[in-house]
Scaffold this motif. Structure first.
Motif, PDB file in Angstrom:
ATOM      1  N   LEU A  14       0.816  -1.207   0.000  1.00 58.31           N
ATOM      2  CA  LEU A  14       0.000   0.000   0.000  1.00 58.31           C
ATOM      3  C   LEU A  14       0.846   1.252   0.000  1.00 58.31           C
ATOM      4  N   SER A  15       1.985   1.221   0.697  1.00 61.02           N
ATOM      5  CA  SER A  15       2.826   2.419   0.791  1.00 61.02           C
ATOM      6  C   SER A  15       3.300   2.880  -0.575  1.00 61.02           C
ATOM      7  N   GLN A  16       3.597   1.939  -1.475  1.00 57.72           N
ATOM      8  CA  GLN A  16       4.025   2.339  -2.815  1.00 57.72           C
ATOM      9  C   GLN A  16       2.861   2.884  -3.624  1.00 57.72           C
ATOM     10  N   LEU A  17       1.651   2.471  -3.298  1.00 59.92           N
ATOM     11  CA  LEU A  17       0.473   2.963  -4.006  1.00 59.92           C
ATOM     12  C   LEU A  17       0.064   4.350  -3.543  1.00 59.92           C
TER      13      LEU A  17
ATOM     14  N   ALA B  32       9.276   6.389  -3.922  1.00 67.30           N
ATOM     15  CA  ALA B  32       8.254   5.459  -3.460  1.00 67.30           C
ATOM     16  C   ALA B  32       7.290   6.146  -2.506  1.00 67.30           C
ATOM     17  N   GLY B  33       6.005   5.915  -2.698  1.00 68.18           N
ATOM     18  CA  GLY B  33       4.983   6.482  -1.835  1.00 68.18           C
ATOM     19  C   GLY B  33       4.429   7.809  -2.300  1.00 68.18           C
TER      20      GLY B  33
ATOM     21  N   LEU C 198       9.888   8.304 -17.824  1.00 72.06           N
ATOM     22  CA  LEU C 198       9.958   8.124 -16.377  1.00 72.06           C
ATOM     23  C   LEU C 198       9.694   6.672 -15.978  1.00 72.06           C
ATOM     24  N   MET C 199       8.855   5.988 -16.745  1.00 75.26           N
ATOM     25  CA  MET C 199       8.551   4.591 -16.457  1.00 75.26           C
ATOM     26  C   MET C 199       9.639   3.644 -16.955  1.00 75.26           C
TER      27      MET C 199
ATOM     28  N   GLY D 103       9.377   2.763  -7.572  1.00 74.31           N
ATOM     29  CA  GLY D 103       9.160   4.148  -7.164  1.00 74.31           C
ATOM     30  C   GLY D 103       7.735   4.418  -6.758  1.00 74.31           C
ATOM     31  N   GLY D 104       7.229   5.567  -7.124  1.00 71.84           N
ATOM     32  CA  GLY D 104       5.903   5.993  -6.721  1.00 71.84           C
ATOM     33  C   GLY D 104       4.856   5.748  -7.780  1.00 71.84           C
ATOM     34  N   VAL D 105       3.941   6.709  -7.896  1.00 74.04           N
ATOM     35  CA  VAL D 105       2.803   6.579  -8.790  1.00 74.04           C
ATOM     36  C   VAL D 105       2.738   7.799  -9.693  1.00 74.04           C
TER      37      VAL D 105
END
Length: 347
Positions: free
Chosen positions: A7-10, A184-185, A205-206, A238-240
């Motif tokens: 969940l933290s990465q989401l 991340a996060g 970036l992806m 990483g993040g979103v």
């Protein structure tokens, strides 16, 4: 389904965790809206991708929202938003359109070509600051500009604290300067008009193609509109990233605080005017006009400030009137229904 990521990465944060009761922590599953379709939503959760059917019993959801699912993966409730982006619906419709929710940072993208516009950047800055997110102006197509740093300087002059980066979205090494915001996060949204290279930037970036791209039109140097739906993308390790369709029209409403933050220099002058209802035209004791005559502010910036303030006030009033009319009609329908029920009982 296999696990996508924790969940933290989401983008799950203490802000959302604190909204859950002990019972909800045990019995319900958090999931995030990743793609919005006409009749359903695609969600990300620790258990993988989920499908949630849209229902009239649900509140209005938008990409980036967090919801709780029950054991049958049905909708239970939506969580309060950390940030929310909205605009007046395009065209003649009198309604508010949600853009995205729970965004930490916005990459305001603008191409270094004929599409470059300080006034448009200010418009997106106002929207971002109203929502409470961090703004980073990303100037794309730097490889096609003879002197990108002169345009960077023009953007930086809007606010000395403003974060501005010029990149070649086709070059992953060039876009590495944006990595600190994609940790991340974190949730990063890309906002900008059509054809500025948002899809190309997302692919870079992806580290792989996730969005279709098209070359610029030769006649006016504008890119073609390629993204057709808002969507979340999980950055490897990483993040979103949240992509949005290019906006040909961004009408502001209920955005006074965001505009004042974007034009802090002019807002400070407004408070020094002799009259509280000063229109900043030819009124005596106008601090804004005095600063303009002294070359402390420029005419373009003042014109855009006045335009955005008038626009948001007009749209806010129109939306408020529309909501009042809807409430009045709703009360009328309830009254008619109540009278109809009473009449049937008396027969």
């Amino acid at each position: 389904m296999t696990t996508i990521s924790p969940l933290s990465q989401l983008g799950w944060k203490p802000f959302f965790q604190q909204q859950l009761t002990l019972e909800e922590l045990a019995d319900y599953q958090p999931a995030r809206v990743a793609v919005q379709h006409r009749s359903q939503y695609e969600l990300y959760s620790e258990e993988g991708r989920k499908i949630l059917q849209a229902s009239s019993n649900q509140p209005s959801l938008v990409v980036g929202d967090w919801v709780l699912l029950d054991r049958e993966e049905g909708f239970y409730r939506a969580l309060e938003r950390l940030s929310c982006f909205s605009r007046k619906a395009a065209g003649s419709r009198i309604s508010e359109q949600l853009i995205a929710a729970n965004v930490d940072t916005v990459f305001i993208t603008c191409a270094l070509n004929q599409n470059f516009s300080l006034s448009r950047i200010e418009r997106y800055l106002a929207l971002t600051r109203e929502a409470g997110a961090e703004a980073v102006v990303v100037l794309t197509k730097a490889d096609l500009c003879d002197d990108p740093y002169s345009l960077v300087s023009q953007v930086q002059a809007l606010d000395s604290r403003l974060l501005v980066e010029a990149v070649n979205a086709l070059d992953q090494q060039s876009t590495e300067v944006l990595a600190p915001w994609c940790r991340a996060g974190s949730t990063v949204a890309l906002l900008g008009s059509s054809g500025v290279g948002k899809s190309t930037l997302i692919n870079s970036l992806m580290g792989c193609p996730v969005q279709h791209t098209q070359s610029a039109r030769e006649d006016d140097d504008r890119g073609r509109h390629t993204t057709t739906a808002r969507s979340l993308h999980l950055i490897p390790g990483g993040g979103v990233l949240l992509d949005t369709p290019g906006m040909r029209e961004l009408q502001l409403s209920s955005c006074e605080a965001g505009i004042e933050a974007t034009f802090a220099d002019i807002s400070a002058l407004v408070s020094a005017c002799r009259f509280t209802d000063c229109q900043h035209q030819n009124e005596p004791g106008c601090a804004v006009q005095a600063a303009l005559q002294a070359s402390q502010i420029d005419q373009r910036r003042l014109t855009n400030y006045l335009k955005l303030m008038q626009e948001q006030a007009r749209n806010s009033l129109t939306l408020a009137q529309s909501r009042a009319k809807e409430r009045s009609l709703s009360r009328y329908y309830r009254k008619v229904l109540h009278e109809s029920v009473k009449l049937k009982k008396s027969e």
